[in-house]
Design an enzyme around this catalytic site. Structure first.
Site, PDB file in Angstrom:
ATOM      1  N   SER A 119       9.156  -9.828 -34.943  1.00  0.00           N
ATOM      2  CA  SER A 119       9.814 -10.702 -33.967  1.00  0.00           C
ATOM      3  C   SER A 119      10.570 -11.796 -34.693  1.00  0.00           C
ATOM      4  O   SER A 119      11.288 -12.563 -34.077  1.00  0.00           O
ATOM      5  CB  SER A 119       8.780 -11.320 -33.027  1.00  0.00           C
ATOM      6  OG  SER A 119       7.780 -11.981 -33.759  1.00  0.00           O
ATOM      7  N   HIS A 140      12.048  -3.943 -31.314  1.00  0.00           N
ATOM      8  CA  HIS A 140      11.211  -5.078 -30.909  1.00  0.00           C
ATOM      9  C   HIS A 140      10.705  -4.901 -29.482  1.00  0.00           C
ATOM     10  O   HIS A 140      11.478  -4.943 -28.532  1.00  0.00           O
ATOM     11  CB  HIS A 140      12.030  -6.386 -31.059  1.00  0.00           C
ATOM     12  CG  HIS A 140      11.228  -7.607 -30.765  1.00  0.00           C
ATOM     13  ND1 HIS A 140      11.750  -8.722 -30.163  1.00  0.00           N
ATOM     14  CD2 HIS A 140       9.916  -7.889 -30.988  1.00  0.00           C
ATOM     15  CE1 HIS A 140      10.809  -9.628 -30.032  1.00  0.00           C
ATOM     16  NE2 HIS A 140       9.683  -9.143 -30.521  1.00  0.00           N
ATOM     17  N   GLU A 152      14.239  -4.289 -27.823  1.00  0.00           N
ATOM     18  CA  GLU A 152      15.453  -4.758 -28.504  1.00  0.00           C
ATOM     19  C   GLU A 152      15.663  -3.877 -29.740  1.00  0.00           C
ATOM     20  O   GLU A 152      14.732  -3.662 -30.524  1.00  0.00           O
ATOM     21  CB  GLU A 152      15.300  -6.218 -28.941  1.00  0.00           C
ATOM     22  CG  GLU A 152      15.308  -7.194 -27.778  1.00  0.00           C
ATOM     23  CD  GLU A 152      15.139  -8.648 -28.221  1.00  0.00           C
ATOM     24  OE1 GLU A 152      15.639  -9.534 -27.520  1.00  0.00           O
ATOM     25  OE2 GLU A 152      14.496  -8.908 -29.265  1.00  0.00           O
ATOM     26  N   ASN A 190      13.341 -13.698 -27.620  1.00  0.00           N
ATOM     27  CA  ASN A 190      12.453 -14.718 -28.196  1.00  0.00           C
ATOM     28  C   ASN A 190      13.155 -16.059 -28.408  1.00  0.00           C
ATOM     29  O   ASN A 190      12.504 -17.087 -28.539  1.00  0.00           O
ATOM     30  CB  ASN A 190      11.849 -14.235 -29.519  1.00  0.00           C
ATOM     31  CG  ASN A 190      10.655 -13.335 -29.283  1.00  0.00           C
ATOM     32  OD1 ASN A 190      10.373 -12.942 -28.157  1.00  0.00           O
ATOM     33  ND2 ASN A 190       9.947 -12.999 -30.349  1.00  0.00           N
TER      34      ASN A 190
HETATM   35  N1  3HC Z   1      -2.843  -9.659 -21.070  1.00  0.00           N
HETATM   36  C1  3HC Z   1      -2.647  -8.338 -21.257  1.00  0.00           C
HETATM   37  N2  3HC Z   1      -2.243  -7.508 -20.283  1.00  0.00           N
HETATM   38  C2  3HC Z   1      -2.049  -8.053 -19.077  1.00  0.00           C
HETATM   39  C3  3HC Z   1      -2.216  -9.424 -18.811  1.00  0.00           C
HETATM   40  C4  3HC Z   1      -2.643 -10.233 -19.862  1.00  0.00           C
HETATM   41  N3  3HC Z   1      -2.814 -11.534 -19.704  1.00  0.00           N
HETATM   42  N4  3HC Z   1      -1.918  -9.653 -17.516  1.00  0.00           N
HETATM   43  C5  3HC Z   1      -1.584  -8.472 -16.982  1.00  0.00           C
HETATM   44  N5  3HC Z   1      -1.653  -7.512 -17.923  1.00  0.00           N
HETATM   45  C6  3HC Z   1      -1.435  -6.087 -17.752  1.00  0.00           C
HETATM   46  C7  3HC Z   1      -2.467  -5.554 -16.766  1.00  0.00           C
HETATM   47  O1  3HC Z   1      -3.681  -5.216 -17.417  1.00  0.00           O
HETATM   48  C8  3HC Z   1      -1.769  -4.344 -16.204  1.00  0.00           C
HETATM   49  O2  3HC Z   1      -1.921  -3.279 -17.110  1.00  0.00           O
HETATM   50  P1  3HC Z   1      -2.158  -1.800 -16.536  1.00  0.00           P
HETATM   51  O3  3HC Z   1      -0.865  -1.392 -15.930  1.00  0.00           O
HETATM   52  O4  3HC Z   1      -2.527  -1.012 -17.737  1.00  0.00           O
HETATM   53  O5  3HC Z   1      -3.262  -1.874 -15.546  1.00  0.00           O
HETATM   54  C9  3HC Z   1      -0.303  -4.737 -16.224  1.00  0.00           C
HETATM   55  O6  3HC Z   1      -0.184  -5.863 -17.118  1.00  0.00           O
HETATM   56  C10 3HC Z   1       0.196  -5.140 -14.876  1.00  0.00           C
HETATM   57  O7  3HC Z   1      -0.689  -6.135 -14.407  1.00  0.00           O
HETATM   58  P2  3HC Z   1      -0.675  -6.609 -12.903  1.00  0.00           P
HETATM   59  O8  3HC Z   1      -0.655  -5.424 -12.013  1.00  0.00           O
HETATM   60  O9  3HC Z   1      -1.771  -7.607 -12.732  1.00  0.00           O
HETATM   61  O10 3HC Z   1       0.778  -7.165 -12.785  1.00  0.00           O
HETATM   62  P3  3HC Z   1       1.384  -8.547 -12.654  1.00  0.00           P
HETATM   63  O11 3HC Z   1       2.320  -8.380 -11.551  1.00  0.00           O
HETATM   64  O12 3HC Z   1       0.409  -9.651 -12.618  1.00  0.00           O
HETATM   65  O13 3HC Z   1       2.239  -8.652 -14.037  1.00  0.00           O
HETATM   66  C11 3HC Z   1       2.757  -9.126 -16.253  1.00  0.00           C
HETATM   67  C12 3HC Z   1       1.627  -8.962 -15.242  1.00  0.00           C
HETATM   68  C13 3HC Z   1       3.435  -7.784 -16.434  1.00  0.00           C
HETATM   69  C14 3HC Z   1       2.122  -9.554 -17.559  1.00  0.00           C
HETATM   70  C15 3HC Z   1       3.790 -10.189 -15.703  1.00  0.00           C
HETATM   71  O14 3HC Z   1       3.124 -11.383 -15.425  1.00  0.00           O
HETATM   72  C16 3HC Z   1       4.918 -10.454 -16.676  1.00  0.00           C
HETATM   73  O15 3HC Z   1       5.874  -9.729 -16.737  1.00  0.00           O
HETATM   74  N6  3HC Z   1       4.788 -11.571 -17.443  1.00  0.00           N
HETATM   75  C17 3HC Z   1       5.800 -11.937 -18.452  1.00  0.00           C
HETATM   76  C18 3HC Z   1       5.496 -11.224 -19.734  1.00  0.00           C
HETATM   77  C19 3HC Z   1       6.436 -11.591 -20.829  1.00  0.00           C
HETATM   78  O16 3HC Z   1       7.222 -12.524 -20.764  1.00  0.00           O
HETATM   79  N7  3HC Z   1       6.374 -10.838 -21.933  1.00  0.00           N
HETATM   80  C20 3HC Z   1       7.151 -11.112 -23.120  1.00  0.00           C
HETATM   81  C21 3HC Z   1       6.363 -11.942 -24.065  1.00  0.00           C
HETATM   82  S1  3HC Z   1       7.231 -12.297 -25.574  1.00  0.00           S
HETATM   83  C22 3HC Z   1       6.915 -10.973 -26.570  1.00  0.00           C
HETATM   84  O17 3HC Z   1       6.102 -10.156 -26.299  1.00  0.00           O
HETATM   85  C23 3HC Z   1       7.716 -10.863 -27.828  1.00  0.00           C
HETATM   86  C24 3HC Z   1       6.865 -11.008 -29.033  1.00  0.00           C
HETATM   87  O18 3HC Z   1       7.711 -10.929 -30.175  1.00  0.00           O
HETATM   88  C25 3HC Z   1       6.079 -12.280 -29.078  1.00  0.00           C
END
Ligand code: 3HC
Length: 392
Positions: A119, A140, A152, A190
């Site tokens: 990242s 990514h 990405e 990011n």
């Molecule tokens: N940790 C891990 N997994 C999680 C979680 C958490 N805190 N919260 C939810 N999930 C998983 C669930 O276990 C579920 O998995 P499954 O399909 O295997 O059962 C799935 O996400 C969907 O969960 P929900 O049905 O509860 O759905 P929600 O509608 O609550 O959505 C979310 C959860 C998809 C995490 C949503 O809140 C979201 O899109 N959040 C933003 C995530 C984001 O911004 N990601 C990018 C981060 S930056 C990055 O990754 C880059 C790296 O370089 C740092």
């Protein structure tokens, strides 16, 4: 190249989600990690995702079992001589990456593509750890990697167009949406999330109320607050990525002091059951918090820094306007893409708001040169019928 078998190095949170995604689309997967404990942990995480899919009725138990049988994991290099693509998902430590790529270059067949899920490091630099620079590419993924639909795709200076074409095609076959972005610190998503999470920590230093700060993000339509997101992704990962952003872009990415304090205290988030929110606690947002003037200011601070960074990415041609919008919606679940959001808000409103915040909080709110030019020339977005989208 037709990618038929894949290797994954590093079975942490991200790696496990990648292993599960590949196997769920019928690909044989070989993964490796440094010790048996980590290998078992990865298998457990993959099984957990499959169990959830079965519970949700997406798969039968039998189908889950079949797909699990496609996965071979261990601490040795077994299978890596056969794979067509390797995705490296080890911790963000350049020395570890150097060792991994050096090894992959030695054990993988000629022609195998070596992808990094970094990242923060430069793909061009990672490519130099091999003797096949043209076959090294950035892929990514986003957390949770089995859920988020964006990948990405980043070329290093020598990455061949055929390699890029192959990984783009492969992402499509995994049901993911690849977006090509220019090589730069933080790539695209990011950069926006980094500045947004820094802002949330600055607010926490001022206010000390995580719920209010997260609610300010929920109120603008983000799927979860930035502090909850940090707990999910891991503050060490975000710290590392944001430090790289600071090194490359300077003061607008200056790090909140709270960051190093959290790292020192080991408050890394859900993975250690200790983060901004208490140990392992399932956080429930309050039913409804009235959006008063104070909360509105917090929401605007979070939104304006992100939109401004999105406009900088557009100006620097990191991606096209439509791809910036698509990537942020798919990779960070933003309710609207930042470019169309800025046009909808009004470029004059955004510009004036940033100027006000700059006077109050400092340079990180400095409006991007493109925003300043457009706003001052009367390109105000949707209301004037011309704005950032004309640059698409
Ligand atoms: N940790 C891990 N997994 C999680 C979680 C958490 N805190 N919260 C939810 N999930 C998983 C669930 O276990 C579920 O998995 P499954 O399909 O295997 O059962 C799935 O996400 C969907 O969960 P929900 O049905 O509860 O759905 P929600 O509608 O609550 O959505 C979310 C959860 C998809 C995490 C949503 O809140 C979201 O899109 N959040 C933003 C995530 C984001 O911004 N990601 C990018 C981060 S930056 C990055 O990754 C880059 C790296 O370089 C740092």
């Amino acid at each position: 190249m037709d990618i038929k078998q894949v290797g994954i190095v590093g079975g942490g949170i991200m790696g496990a989600g990648i292993v599960q995604t590949l196997s769920s689309f019928g690909y044989p997967v070989y993964f490796k990690d440094v010790n048996d404990q980590l290998v078992d942990k990865c298998f457990m995480q993959v099984e957990k995702i499959y169990e959830s899919a079965v519970k949700k009725g997406k798969l039968t138990g039998e189908q889950a079992k079949e797909r699990l049988s496609l996965i071979k994991g261990g601490t040795d290099d077994k299978g890596f001589d056969q794979v067509d693509l390797v995705i490296e998902a080890v911790p963000e430590n350049l020395e570890i990456k150097r060792q991994v790529f050096h090894l992959l270059d030695r054990i993988c067949k000629q022609g195998a593509i070596l992808a990094t899920n970094t990242s923060s490091f430069s793909v061009s630099r990672i490519a130099t750890f091999t003797s096949r620079n043209s076959q090294v590419v950035g892929m990514h993924w986003f957390n949770p990697s089995h859920v988020m639909r964006l990948i990405e795709i980043v070329s290093g200076v020598e990455t061949s167009p055929e390699v890029v074409e192959s990984v783009i095609d492969f992402c499509g076959r995994l049901g993911k949406n690849p977006v090509q972005v220019k090589e730069c610190a933080g790539f695209l998503v990011n950069r926006l999330l980094g500045i947004y999470m820094n802002e949330a920590l600055f607010m926490l230093e001022e206010e000390g109320t995580p719920i209010l700060i997260d609610q300010a993000a929920i109120n603008i339509g983000m799927p979860m607050g930035p502090l909850m997101l940090g707990d999910m992704v891991g503050w060490d990962v975000i710290y590392h990525s944001n430090r790289t952003l600071y090194e490359e872009y300077g003061t607008r990415f200056a790090l909140p002091k709270l960051f190093s304090k959290m790292i020192e205290e080991g408050k890394l988030g859900q993975k250690v059951k200790n983060g901004i929110y208490p140990a392992g606690q399932e956080f429930v947002y309050p039913e409804h918090i009235e959006s008063d003037a104070h909360l509105q200011v917090l929401s605007n601070r979070l939104l304006f820094v992100m939109l401004n960074e999105g406009i900088r990415c557009l100006e620097e041609k990191v991606a096209s306007a439509s791809n910036i919008d698509r990537a942020l919606q798919l990779g960070a679940a933003m309710p609207k893409g930042p470019i169309s959001w800025a046009d909808e808000l009004g470029l004059d409103i955004l510009f004036q708001g940033l100027e006000r915040f700059k006077a109050m909080y400092g340079e990180r709110f400095w409006p991007s040169p493109l925003l300043r030019r457009l706003a001052q020339a009367g390109y105000l977005g949707n209301k004037s019928g011309k704005g950032l989208s004309i640059l698409a």
